[in-house]
Design an enzyme around this catalytic site. Sequence first.
Site, PDB file in Angstrom:
ATOM      1  N   GLY A 135     -20.774 -39.818 -25.856  1.00 52.68           N
ATOM      2  CA  GLY A 135     -21.525 -39.911 -24.596  1.00 52.68           C
ATOM      3  C   GLY A 135     -23.019 -40.076 -24.732  1.00 52.68           C
ATOM      4  N   SER A 136     -23.478 -40.708 -25.817  1.00 54.42           N
ATOM      5  CA  SER A 136     -24.938 -40.877 -25.934  1.00 54.42           C
ATOM      6  C   SER A 136     -25.458 -41.869 -24.895  1.00 54.42           C
ATOM      7  CB  SER A 136     -25.343 -41.303 -27.357  1.00 54.42           C
ATOM      8  OG  SER A 136     -24.955 -42.627 -27.627  1.00 54.42           O
ATOM      9  N   MET A 140     -12.829 -45.754 -23.932  1.00 53.72           N
ATOM     10  CA  MET A 140     -12.099 -46.512 -24.931  1.00 53.72           C
ATOM     11  C   MET A 140     -10.683 -46.905 -24.497  1.00 53.72           C
ATOM     12  SD  MET A 140     -14.617 -46.918 -26.759  1.00 53.72           S
ATOM     13  CE  MET A 140     -14.197 -47.723 -28.311  1.00 53.72           C
ATOM     14  N   ARG A 141     -10.434 -46.896 -23.178  1.00 49.51           N
ATOM     15  CA  ARG A 141      -9.145 -47.412 -22.691  1.00 49.51           C
ATOM     16  C   ARG A 141      -9.404 -48.610 -21.797  1.00 49.51           C
ATOM     17  NH1 ARG A 141      -5.103 -44.345 -24.172  1.00 49.51           N
ATOM     18  NH2 ARG A 141      -5.739 -42.265 -24.810  1.00 49.51           N
ATOM     19  N   ASN A 193     -19.816 -52.413 -18.017  1.00 55.38           N
ATOM     20  CA  ASN A 193     -19.456 -51.939 -19.353  1.00 55.38           C
ATOM     21  C   ASN A 193     -20.578 -52.285 -20.313  1.00 55.38           C
ATOM     22  OD1 ASN A 193     -17.761 -50.949 -21.482  1.00 55.38           O
ATOM     23  ND2 ASN A 193     -17.281 -53.071 -22.037  1.00 55.38           N
ATOM     24  N   HIS A 205     -21.031 -53.167 -24.420  1.00 52.95           N
ATOM     25  CA  HIS A 205     -20.249 -53.495 -25.613  1.00 52.95           C
ATOM     26  C   HIS A 205     -21.224 -53.711 -26.769  1.00 52.95           C
ATOM     27  CE1 HIS A 205     -16.821 -54.896 -27.859  1.00 52.95           C
ATOM     28  NE2 HIS A 205     -17.543 -55.914 -28.285  1.00 52.95           N
TER      29      HIS A 205
HETATM   30  C1  GAR Z   1     -21.158 -47.425 -27.899  1.00 51.58           C
HETATM   31  O1  GAR Z   1     -21.621 -48.076 -29.051  1.00 51.58           O
HETATM   32  C2  GAR Z   1     -20.519 -48.417 -26.945  1.00 51.58           C
HETATM   33  O2  GAR Z   1     -21.170 -49.663 -26.927  1.00 51.58           O
HETATM   34  C3  GAR Z   1     -19.144 -48.556 -27.536  1.00 51.58           C
HETATM   35  O3  GAR Z   1     -18.777 -47.255 -27.908  1.00 51.58           O
HETATM   36  C4  GAR Z   1     -19.966 -46.523 -28.236  1.00 51.58           C
HETATM   37  C5  GAR Z   1     -19.968 -45.261 -27.415  1.00 51.58           C
HETATM   38  O4  GAR Z   1     -21.023 -44.427 -27.819  1.00 51.58           O
HETATM   39  N1  GAR Z   1     -18.207 -49.121 -26.596  1.00 51.58           N
HETATM   40  C6  GAR Z   1     -17.236 -49.928 -26.948  1.00 51.58           C
HETATM   41  O5  GAR Z   1     -17.030 -50.273 -28.098  1.00 51.58           O
HETATM   42  C7  GAR Z   1     -16.387 -50.420 -25.785  1.00 51.58           C
HETATM   43  N2  GAR Z   1     -15.649 -51.578 -26.174  1.00 51.58           N
HETATM   44  P1  GAR Z   1     -21.487 -43.233 -26.914  1.00 51.58           P
HETATM   45  O6  GAR Z   1     -20.221 -42.425 -26.558  1.00 51.58           O
HETATM   46  O7  GAR Z   1     -22.413 -42.422 -27.772  1.00 51.58           O
HETATM   47  O8  GAR Z   1     -22.147 -43.788 -25.704  1.00 51.58           O
END
Ligand code: GAR
Length: 201
Positions: free
Chosen positions: A13-14, A91-92, A108, A110
């Site tokens: 969740g950053s 992630m779903r 979103n 990415h």
């Molecule tokens: C982030 O890098 C985001 O871009 C990626 O997951 C990470 C979550 O980090 N999302 C995906 O890959 C979606 N396809 P976070 O929980 O620290 O925000």
Amino acid sequence: MKKRIAVLASGRGSNFQAVLDAIRAGTVPAACVALITDNPEAYAIERAEKAQVPVLIIDYTSFPDRAGYEQALLAAMQECSAELFVLAGYMRILGSGIVRAFPDRIMNIHPALLPSFPGLHAQRQAVLHGVKVAGCTVHFVDECLDGGPIILQACVPVMEDDDEDTLADRILEREHECYPEAIRLFCEDRLVIEGRRVRIC
Ligand code: GAR
């Protein structure tokens, strides 16, 4: 006038934190009305509790099938009455029923310069492919995986000695700038979707 936003996150969740910080700093004119997570262990829950954001846990494993989970998630999203849903490391894949219920109202982020490297492990894909520039993309969600209209992108160099983790860290710094900025533009009614293109006005 502040917009109501809800964040969906599965893990650390950053990005959620970056959005909360921008709201608190007054740079994003929004109120975060809920964190929705599919993961009861997500660190994002602690961040929400600290910020006094209500948490809705829709635990995928507690439903007999995907349809039951999707129905519960849709109900939770409707209950929030949010004007914007922000996927922050959720992630779903959202089913088409949910995407259709909130047209142009789900964003979103990415960790790649779409349309390159959609799907999982985008940073690993970039390193393995040997690209010299990588980055992140904020886009609206449509029924095509990581394929909706692009709002903002930011790039970073890929260094000779990068692995997926060092590249992911460099990209993440840009994510934390881009996501609040895209949400700010939405909240200020400055995003106009014209087909595949998003005009910033
Ligand atoms: C982030 O890098 C985001 O871009 C990626 O997951 C990470 C979550 O980090 N999302 C995906 O890959 C979606 N396809 P976070 O929980 O620290 O925000």
